[in-house]
Scaffold this active site. Structure first.
Site, PDB file in Angstrom:
ATOM      1  N   HIS A   1      91.647 -53.629   4.247  1.00 62.93           N
ATOM      2  CA  HIS A   1      90.563 -52.689   3.923  1.00 62.93           C
ATOM      3  C   HIS A   1      90.069 -52.924   2.504  1.00 62.93           C
ATOM      4  O   HIS A   1      90.854 -53.209   1.599  1.00 62.93           O
ATOM      5  CB  HIS A   1      90.981 -51.235   4.153  1.00 62.93           C
ATOM      6  CG  HIS A   1      92.057 -50.700   3.255  1.00 62.93           C
ATOM      7  ND1 HIS A   1      91.792 -50.191   2.004  1.00 62.93           N
ATOM      8  CD2 HIS A   1      93.395 -50.555   3.438  1.00 62.93           C
ATOM      9  CE1 HIS A   1      92.923 -49.761   1.462  1.00 62.93           C
ATOM     10  NE2 HIS A   1      93.920 -49.976   2.307  1.00 62.93           N
TER      11      HIS A   1
ATOM     12  N   ASP B   1      96.544 -51.479  -3.652  1.00 67.94           N
ATOM     13  CA  ASP B   1      96.157 -50.951  -2.333  1.00 67.94           C
ATOM     14  C   ASP B   1      94.653 -51.043  -2.147  1.00 67.94           C
ATOM     15  O   ASP B   1      93.950 -50.128  -2.471  1.00 67.94           O
ATOM     16  CB  ASP B   1      96.633 -49.506  -2.219  1.00 67.94           C
ATOM     17  CG  ASP B   1      96.331 -48.893  -0.867  1.00 67.94           C
ATOM     18  OD1 ASP B   1      95.955 -49.643   0.049  1.00 67.94           O
ATOM     19  OD2 ASP B   1      96.454 -47.666  -0.733  1.00 67.94           O
TER      20      ASP B   1
ATOM     21  N   ASP C   1      87.980 -50.550   1.022  1.00 67.96           N
ATOM     22  CA  ASP C   1      87.733 -49.275   0.347  1.00 67.96           C
ATOM     23  C   ASP C   1      88.966 -48.886  -0.469  1.00 67.96           C
ATOM     24  O   ASP C   1      90.087 -49.306  -0.178  1.00 67.96           O
ATOM     25  CB  ASP C   1      87.351 -48.165   1.343  1.00 67.96           C
ATOM     26  CG  ASP C   1      88.389 -47.925   2.430  1.00 67.96           C
ATOM     27  OD1 ASP C   1      89.058 -48.881   2.867  1.00 67.96           O
ATOM     28  OD2 ASP C   1      88.562 -46.752   2.842  1.00 67.96           O
TER      29      ASP C   1
ATOM     30  N   GLU D   1      89.164 -47.234   5.650  1.00 73.01           N
ATOM     31  CA  GLU D   1      90.568 -47.084   6.045  1.00 73.01           C
ATOM     32  C   GLU D   1      91.180 -45.853   5.405  1.00 73.01           C
ATOM     33  O   GLU D   1      91.976 -45.158   6.006  1.00 73.01           O
ATOM     34  CB  GLU D   1      91.365 -48.335   5.644  1.00 73.01           C
ATOM     35  CG  GLU D   1      92.780 -48.392   6.215  1.00 73.01           C
ATOM     36  CD  GLU D   1      93.840 -47.664   5.392  1.00 73.01           C
ATOM     37  OE1 GLU D   1      94.938 -47.432   5.901  1.00 73.01           O
ATOM     38  OE2 GLU D   1      93.568 -47.306   4.222  1.00 73.01           O
ATOM     39  N   GLU D   2      90.804 -45.602   4.133  1.00 77.08           N
ATOM     40  CA  GLU D   2      91.467 -44.529   3.378  1.00 77.08           C
ATOM     41  C   GLU D   2      91.135 -43.141   3.926  1.00 77.08           C
ATOM     42  O   GLU D   2      91.811 -42.170   3.603  1.00 77.08           O
ATOM     43  CB  GLU D   2      91.079 -44.610   1.891  1.00 77.08           C
ATOM     44  CG  GLU D   2      91.619 -45.853   1.176  1.00 77.08           C
ATOM     45  CD  GLU D   2      93.135 -45.808   0.940  1.00 77.08           C
ATOM     46  OE1 GLU D   2      93.773 -44.819   1.330  1.00 77.08           O
ATOM     47  OE2 GLU D   2      93.667 -46.779   0.379  1.00 77.08           O
TER      48      GLU D   2
HETATM   49 ZN   LIG Z   1      95.924 -49.275   1.962  1.00 74.79          ZN
END
Ligand SMILES: [Zn+2]
Length: 445
Positions: A116, A149, A118, A183-184
């Site tokens: 991801h 992340d 984002d 995704e977040e």
């Molecule tokens: Zn992540």
């Protein structure tokens, strides 16, 4: 757990690939820094798009230069409408998804790298030593929002594919690179990619896992509990509620909260909920909103509960139906002794259900990553993520065996780097992650 002694020894070509990634580490850091430089804070409904298009075009351009077939498209909200985990009337305007495919040498099979793009918001901004969207190296660490992340992981997966291509090496299976948004918040980008036709025989999601092969993650349920009371002057003595007296909705909500706390304690001790790589399920009150005035009995109280459940608790459809029923029954049992709540039961308003996922540790891709991890790092172990990530959708919706494997998520003092101020990643971790991904690409059959 895998260690080096049990692994198939590396070939000269594999050693050359690992050495090339090490030699090109400056380029890897530059790619990760470029990705951090795009502000791609995750989408909240009503917000304008950010730099998603520019980031996706940047990645697409690099992979196209390696001979990849590029599919960069903007999904429609209808693509993800069937999924309860996505809010209604979802929009992807300005947030395209990318699928880049490089044909394999011999096998019709495909290995997918999914990541991801984002990131979570940067507040509290005053806690950052350097600007969150301006990558900076300090003491062997790359700082910036998403470094850990998971723009670091995205850089590692793109770089692994690029390095193989630069060396003129075509792995046996096709390599598919899928970079997604959203995704977040709810996992909509990967779901849209699956709806668009994304498919593969196995997937690696380079989320931060401290080089453990994460074979499972918990699902997430959202719940609002509404409790009603009866308004009245707080300083004036009230008769019994049956005689017209006021009722304090906040105190009644506390009865619900106590019942929920007992459920959480029950879950934490129940043998049937013990899991190899995940903690027990949990239910935690995280927001509360009640009352109207300082000198009035609150007439309503609303409490938000964040719930995490296990892959072993899913209903027939793979979601949280059974967990919802259990929570509803527990709250009913835990509150019916209160005469007011017996006659005015709490109302449960269920929100998102983001189902959990898992892949059997015996699956070929898990064994492949464990072996590659052991060769690069000396050993590799199995683990799971307490929270949720996109591998769950790949497993559950796409039927693609998927695991997460990537860089460390804690600094040397044990502090979490994910979603934190001064988020960073060790440059050595980026290199090792790219090496494990490249080795997995060479070995997956
Ligand atoms: Zn992540």
């Amino acid at each position: 757990v895998a260690d080096v002694d049990q692994s198939t020894p590396m070939t000269d070509q594999e050693r050359a690939v690992l050495a090339a990634i090490e030699e090109r580490r400056e380029d890897l850091v530059q790619l990760a820094s470029d990705l951090i430089g795009f502000d791609t804070i995750t989408h909240r409904p009503g917000d304008d798009p950010r730099a998603e298009v520019r980031l996706q075009e940047h990645v697409a351009g690099r992979l196209e230069a390696c001979g990849a077939h590029i599919d960069l498209w903007e999904p429609s909200g209808a693509d993800v409408a069937p999924h309860r985990q996505v809010p209604e009337e979802y929009s992807f305007v300005g947030r395209p998804q990318l699928i880049a495919t490089i044909a394999g040498a011999s096998s019709p099979r495909r290995l997918l790298f999914n990541g991801h793009i984002d990131v979570v918001p940067v507040e509290p901004i005053d806690r950052w030593t350097s600007p969150p969207f301006q990558a900076e190296i300090r003491d062997g660490r790359l700082f910036g929002r998403g470094a850990c992340d998971m723009k670091g992981g995205v850089a590692a997966m793109v770089f692994a594919v690029e390095t193989l291509s630069l060396m003129g090496i075509t792995p046996p299976t096709s390599l598919v690179v899928n970079t997604v948004t959203d995704e977040e918040t709810c996992g909509a980008g990967t779901l849209a990619s699956l709806a668009h036709g994304l498919s593969a025989d196995a997937a690696i999601v380079p989320e931060p896992t401290a080089f453990s092969a994460y074979v499972a993650c918990r699902g997430i349920l959202n719940l609002y509990v509404h409790v009603t009371g009866r308004a009245g002057h707080a300083t004036v003595h009230q008769p019994h509620w049956r005689d017209g007296g006021a009722v304090n909705a906040i105190e009644k909500a506390a009865i619900v909260m106590r019942a929920v706390e007992l459920l959480r304690e029950d879950w934490s001790r129940r043998g049937d909920l013990a899991h190899d790589v995940l903690p027990p399920p949990s239910i935690v009150p995280t927001l509360i909103d009640g009352g109207e005035w300082r000198v009035s009995y609150p007439s309503a109280c609303r409490t938000f509960y964040d719930i995490a459940y296990l892959p072993t608790q899913v209903d027939a459809g793979g979601g949280g139906g059974r967990v919802r029923e259990e929570i509803a029954a527990w709250i009913a049992n835990g509150t019916c002794h209160d005469p007011w709540l017996a006659e005015h039961p709490p109302r449960l308003e269920w929100g998102n259900d983001i189902p959990p996922g898992h892949v059997p540790p015996s699956d070929a891709i898990v064994q492949c990553v464990l072996e590659a991890g052991a060769l690069v790092r000396g050993s590799a172990s199995l683990g799971g993520l307490d929270a949720w990530h996109d591998a769950a959708s790949l497993n559950r919706v796409g039927g693609i065996p998927a695991l997460a494997y990537g860089v460390s998520y804690q600094d040397s003092d044990g502090r979490s780097l994910m979603h934190a101020a001064d988020e960073h990643v060790l440059v050595d971790d980026l290199v090792a992650c790219a090496q494990v991904l490249a080795l997995s690409a060479l070995r997956f059959r």
